[in-house]
Write an enzyme that holds these catalytic residues in place. Structure first.
Site, PDB file in Angstrom:
ATOM      1  N   GLU A  47      -7.307 -70.698  -1.788  1.00 15.66           N
ATOM      2  CA  GLU A  47      -6.502 -72.103  -2.468  1.00 15.66           C
ATOM      3  C   GLU A  47      -7.491 -72.943  -2.919  1.00 15.66           C
ATOM      4  O   GLU A  47      -8.497 -73.277  -2.389  1.00 15.66           O
ATOM      5  CB  GLU A  47      -5.768 -72.754  -1.559  1.00 15.66           C
ATOM      6  CG  GLU A  47      -4.833 -73.806  -2.000  1.00 15.66           C
ATOM      7  CD  GLU A  47      -4.089 -74.541  -1.129  1.00 15.66           C
ATOM      8  OE1 GLU A  47      -3.428 -75.640  -1.242  1.00 15.66           O
ATOM      9  OE2 GLU A  47      -3.498 -73.852  -0.059  1.00 15.66           O
ATOM     10  N   ASP A  70      -1.692 -73.236   8.770  1.00 16.86           N
ATOM     11  CA  ASP A  70      -2.559 -72.770   7.943  1.00 16.86           C
ATOM     12  C   ASP A  70      -2.704 -71.132   7.747  1.00 16.86           C
ATOM     13  O   ASP A  70      -2.956 -70.475   6.637  1.00 16.86           O
ATOM     14  CB  ASP A  70      -4.104 -73.128   8.347  1.00 16.86           C
ATOM     15  CG  ASP A  70      -4.041 -74.578   8.629  1.00 16.86           C
ATOM     16  OD1 ASP A  70      -4.384 -75.622   7.861  1.00 16.86           O
ATOM     17  OD2 ASP A  70      -3.634 -74.950   9.524  1.00 16.86           O
ATOM     18  N   ASP A  72      -6.862 -69.970   3.508  1.00 18.92           N
ATOM     19  CA  ASP A  72      -6.473 -71.473   3.450  1.00 18.92           C
ATOM     20  C   ASP A  72      -7.656 -72.240   3.911  1.00 18.92           C
ATOM     21  O   ASP A  72      -7.717 -72.420   5.137  1.00 18.92           O
ATOM     22  CB  ASP A  72      -4.926 -71.654   4.127  1.00 18.92           C
ATOM     23  CG  ASP A  72      -4.936 -73.288   3.825  1.00 18.92           C
ATOM     24  OD1 ASP A  72      -4.827 -73.865   2.895  1.00 18.92           O
ATOM     25  OD2 ASP A  72      -4.201 -73.906   4.946  1.00 18.92           O
TER      26      ASP A  72
END
Length: 167
Positions: free
Chosen positions: A67, A140, A7
């Site tokens: 991501e 996260d 992330d």
């Protein structure tokens, strides 16, 4: 298959390492790379690169799943996160690790079955899928594990599709 889920960020980079074998997940480690807010930005990028490079060298993933960025209202933040993604992608490239990118919608759909799931639903399902006793913190970290889960499901699906076409 060993997957490093990321992330991306520059203050906090969540990461999660999963082994995926015979439709089962085995979480190996997860956590966050953090940088100090009072540090020059280029030093923060350097720290993200060094730490991610170290994690890659230590765990030897077969894939890095990250991501994709989506546009937010704060342009300065999105540009800085994009730069942090750049050093993460550089670390993967220098180590010969293939990178796979997933949108937030793809991640939510993969983990919860619903592309508009809220963050807490994704985190709770991540905890359940990986058979963890609690949702990993910071957020996260849980998000990075969700990215890794998404890749495992997506990769398996793509592999079966490719096998079906060659038979």
């Amino acid at each position: 298959m060993r997957v490093l889920g990321i992330d991306p960020g520059y203050a906090i980079v969540g990461y999660g390492v999963l082994d995926y074998e015979k439709n089962k997940f085995y979480p190996l480690e997860f956590g966050a790379v953090t940088t100090d807010a009072h540090t020059d930005f280029q030093e923060r990028l350097k720290e993200v690169f060094v730490q991610i490079d170290h994690i890659i060298k230590r765990i030897k993933p077969q894939a890095l799943a990250i991501e994709k960025l989506f546009f937010t209202t704060n342009q300065k933040t999105v540009i800085q996160v994009a730069q942090a993604r750049g050093v993460i992608l550089l670390a993967a490239s220098l180590n010969g690790i293939p990178v796979y990118e997933y949108t937030p919608l793809q991640i939510k759909q993969s983990v919860t079955g619903y592309g508009k799931a809220i963050k807490t639903q994704v985190q709770e399902m991540t905890k359940n899928i990986l058979r963890l006793s609690k949702v990993p913190k910071p957020d996260d970290t849980a998000d990075a594990l969700a990215v890794a889960i998404c890749h495992c499901y997506s990769y398996r699906s793509k592999l079966f599709t490719q096998i079906g076409k060659t038979l």
